[in-house]
Motif scaffolding. Structure first.
Motif, PDB file in Angstrom:
ATOM      1  N   GLU A  93      17.268   3.432   3.368  1.00 60.18           N
ATOM      2  CA  GLU A  93      16.137   4.137   2.771  1.00 60.18           C
ATOM      3  C   GLU A  93      15.222   3.118   2.116  1.00 60.18           C
ATOM      4  N   HIS A  94      13.932   3.323   2.270  1.00 63.36           N
ATOM      5  CA  HIS A  94      12.966   2.335   1.820  1.00 63.36           C
ATOM      6  C   HIS A  94      11.621   2.981   1.525  1.00 63.36           C
ATOM      7  N   PRO A  95      10.885   2.407   0.581  1.00 60.41           N
ATOM      8  CA  PRO A  95       9.534   2.893   0.318  1.00 60.41           C
ATOM      9  C   PRO A  95       8.559   2.375   1.384  1.00 60.41           C
ATOM     10  N   HIS A  96       7.365   2.915   1.364  1.00 64.15           N
ATOM     11  CA  HIS A  96       6.353   2.578   2.363  1.00 64.15           C
ATOM     12  C   HIS A  96       5.011   2.290   1.707  1.00 64.15           C
ATOM     13  N   LEU A  97       4.194   1.509   2.393  1.00 61.54           N
ATOM     14  CA  LEU A  97       2.767   1.380   2.103  1.00 61.54           C
ATOM     15  C   LEU A  97       2.064   2.118   3.231  1.00 61.54           C
ATOM     16  N   THR A  98       1.139   3.002   2.913  1.00 59.52           N
ATOM     17  CA  THR A  98       0.443   3.761   3.945  1.00 59.52           C
ATOM     18  C   THR A  98      -1.056   3.675   3.722  1.00 59.52           C
ATOM     19  N   CYS A  99      -1.784   3.303   4.779  1.00 61.63           N
ATOM     20  CA  CYS A  99      -3.238   3.225   4.710  1.00 61.63           C
ATOM     21  C   CYS A  99      -3.826   4.629   4.808  1.00 61.63           C
ATOM     22  N   GLU A 100      -4.656   4.990   3.815  1.00 63.60           N
ATOM     23  CA  GLU A 100      -5.261   6.321   3.792  1.00 63.60           C
ATOM     24  C   GLU A 100      -6.369   6.475   4.829  1.00 63.60           C
ATOM     25  N   ILE A 101      -6.809   5.378   5.417  1.00 64.95           N
ATOM     26  CA  ILE A 101      -7.875   5.436   6.420  1.00 64.95           C
ATOM     27  C   ILE A 101      -7.309   5.562   7.830  1.00 64.95           C
ATOM     28  N   CYS A 102      -6.442   4.627   8.219  1.00 66.04           N
ATOM     29  CA  CYS A 102      -5.957   4.600   9.606  1.00 66.04           C
ATOM     30  C   CYS A 102      -4.525   5.086   9.771  1.00 66.04           C
ATOM     31  N   GLY A 103      -3.805   5.285   8.665  1.00 61.02           N
ATOM     32  CA  GLY A 103      -2.425   5.747   8.754  1.00 61.02           C
ATOM     33  C   GLY A 103      -1.406   4.659   8.999  1.00 61.02           C
ATOM     34  N   ASN A 104      -1.856   3.400   9.090  1.00 61.49           N
ATOM     35  CA  ASN A 104      -0.915   2.294   9.283  1.00 61.49           C
ATOM     36  C   ASN A 104       0.140   2.352   8.182  1.00 61.49           C
ATOM     37  N   THR A 105       1.400   2.220   8.564  1.00 62.64           N
ATOM     38  CA  THR A 105       2.497   2.313   7.611  1.00 62.64           C
ATOM     39  C   THR A 105       3.359   1.067   7.686  1.00 62.64           C
ATOM     40  N   VAL A 106       3.655   0.509   6.519  1.00 63.10           N
ATOM     41  CA  VAL A 106       4.492  -0.682   6.407  1.00 63.10           C
ATOM     42  C   VAL A 106       5.760  -0.294   5.657  1.00 63.10           C
ATOM     43  N   ASP A 107       6.908  -0.612   6.235  1.00 66.49           N
ATOM     44  CA  ASP A 107       8.178  -0.378   5.558  1.00 66.49           C
ATOM     45  C   ASP A 107       8.415  -1.507   4.569  1.00 66.49           C
ATOM     46  N   LEU A 108       8.792  -1.154   3.349  1.00 64.19           N
ATOM     47  CA  LEU A 108       9.099  -2.143   2.318  1.00 64.19           C
ATOM     48  C   LEU A 108      10.598  -2.190   2.086  1.00 64.19           C
ATOM     49  N   GLY A 109      11.079  -3.333   1.665  1.00 62.67           N
ATOM     50  CA  GLY A 109      12.459  -3.428   1.230  1.00 62.67           C
ATOM     51  C   GLY A 109      12.564  -2.903  -0.191  1.00 62.67           C
ATOM     52  N   LEU A 110      13.696  -2.291  -0.526  1.00 62.86           N
ATOM     53  CA  LEU A 110      13.887  -1.767  -1.881  1.00 62.86           C
ATOM     54  C   LEU A 110      13.714  -2.856  -2.934  1.00 62.86           C
ATOM     55  N   GLU A 111      14.126  -4.067  -2.587  1.00 69.20           N
ATOM     56  CA  GLU A 111      14.046  -5.171  -3.548  1.00 69.20           C
ATOM     57  C   GLU A 111      12.607  -5.524  -3.900  1.00 69.20           C
ATOM     58  N   GLU A 112      11.648  -5.197  -3.025  1.00 69.14           N
ATOM     59  CA  GLU A 112      10.251  -5.517  -3.295  1.00 69.14           C
ATOM     60  C   GLU A 112       9.700  -4.716  -4.481  1.00 69.14           C
ATOM     61  N   LEU A 113      10.283  -3.574  -4.768  1.00 69.13           N
ATOM     62  CA  LEU A 113       9.813  -2.738  -5.870  1.00 69.13           C
ATOM     63  C   LEU A 113      10.823  -2.637  -7.005  1.00 69.13           C
ATOM     64  N   GLN A 114      11.944  -3.328  -6.881  1.00 66.88           N
ATOM     65  CA  GLN A 114      13.027  -3.189  -7.840  1.00 66.88           C
ATOM     66  C   GLN A 114      12.602  -3.493  -9.273  1.00 66.88           C
ATOM     67  N   GLU A 115      11.894  -4.589  -9.487  1.00 71.46           N
ATOM     68  CA  GLU A 115      11.481  -4.965 -10.843  1.00 71.46           C
ATOM     69  C   GLU A 115      10.565  -3.892 -11.450  1.00 71.46           C
ATOM     70  N   LEU A 116       9.611  -3.422 -10.656  1.00 69.86           N
ATOM     71  CA  LEU A 116       8.688  -2.387 -11.129  1.00 69.86           C
ATOM     72  C   LEU A 116       9.426  -1.088 -11.437  1.00 69.86           C
ATOM     73  N   THR A 117      10.271  -0.625 -10.535  1.00 71.20           N
ATOM     74  CA  THR A 117      10.950   0.651 -10.758  1.00 71.20           C
ATOM     75  C   THR A 117      11.923   0.568 -11.933  1.00 71.20           C
ATOM     76  N   GLU A 118      12.573  -0.577 -12.103  1.00 75.93           N
ATOM     77  CA  GLU A 118      13.470  -0.727 -13.257  1.00 75.93           C
ATOM     78  C   GLU A 118      12.691  -0.694 -14.565  1.00 75.93           C
TER      79      GLU A 118
END
Length: 142
Positions: A93-118
């Motif tokens: 399971e992983h968070p995503h970045l999604t472009c509101e214009i074209c719908g391009n979606t990038v899968d993120l690793g959980l560790e990329e947001l770990q510091e922020l979410t903690e």
């Protein structure tokens, strides 16, 4: 981790007491073939109909998705304002970045947001499910 195969999905439906009809088998095949894609119920429906070569009632797609979610073989995530997308459970399971214009979606690793979410969890006293959301914005092309 090995990919989830259609037979595992079919076996889960049987274990849930559902008859494995040709439409349900086609849905499982389409899910397995679309393994690395962000499938909506609508795109899964179209792929399953193509797989079967016949029409499938959309309610069968939703009931099958629900059964597979209960079996923890499929999970969904909301990418912005659009419909939920499906992932097979062997995707971490992983968070995503999604472009509101074209719908391009990038899968993120959980560790990329770990510091922020903690930090947010500590500050606000929340346990955050950071694997089940998308950050909406604009990609480099927009």
């Amino acid at each position: 981790m090995p990919k989830v195969e259609a037979i595992q999905l079919i076996d889960a439906l049987r274990a849930d007491g559902l008859r494995v009809t040709a439409p349900r088998r086609a849905i499982c095949e389409a899910l397995a073939h679309g393994h690395d894609n962000h499938l909506t119920a609508s795109t899964l429906h179209a792929a399953a109909e193509e797989e079967l070569g016949s029409t499938i009632d959309i309610s069968t797609v939703y009931r099958t998705i629900d059964a597979l979610e209960q079996a923890q073989l499929v999970h969904h995530v909301h990418l912005g304002h659009g419909p939920a997308v499906l992932h097979l459970s062997d995707h971490v399971e992983h968070p995503h970045l999604t472009c509101e214009i074209c719908g391009n979606t990038v899968d993120l690793g959980l560790e990329e947001l770990q510091e922020l979410t903690e930090a947010l969890a500590d500050r606000h006293g929340f346990t955050i499910d950071s694997a089940h959301f998308a950050l909406i914005g604009r990609c480099r092309a927009h």
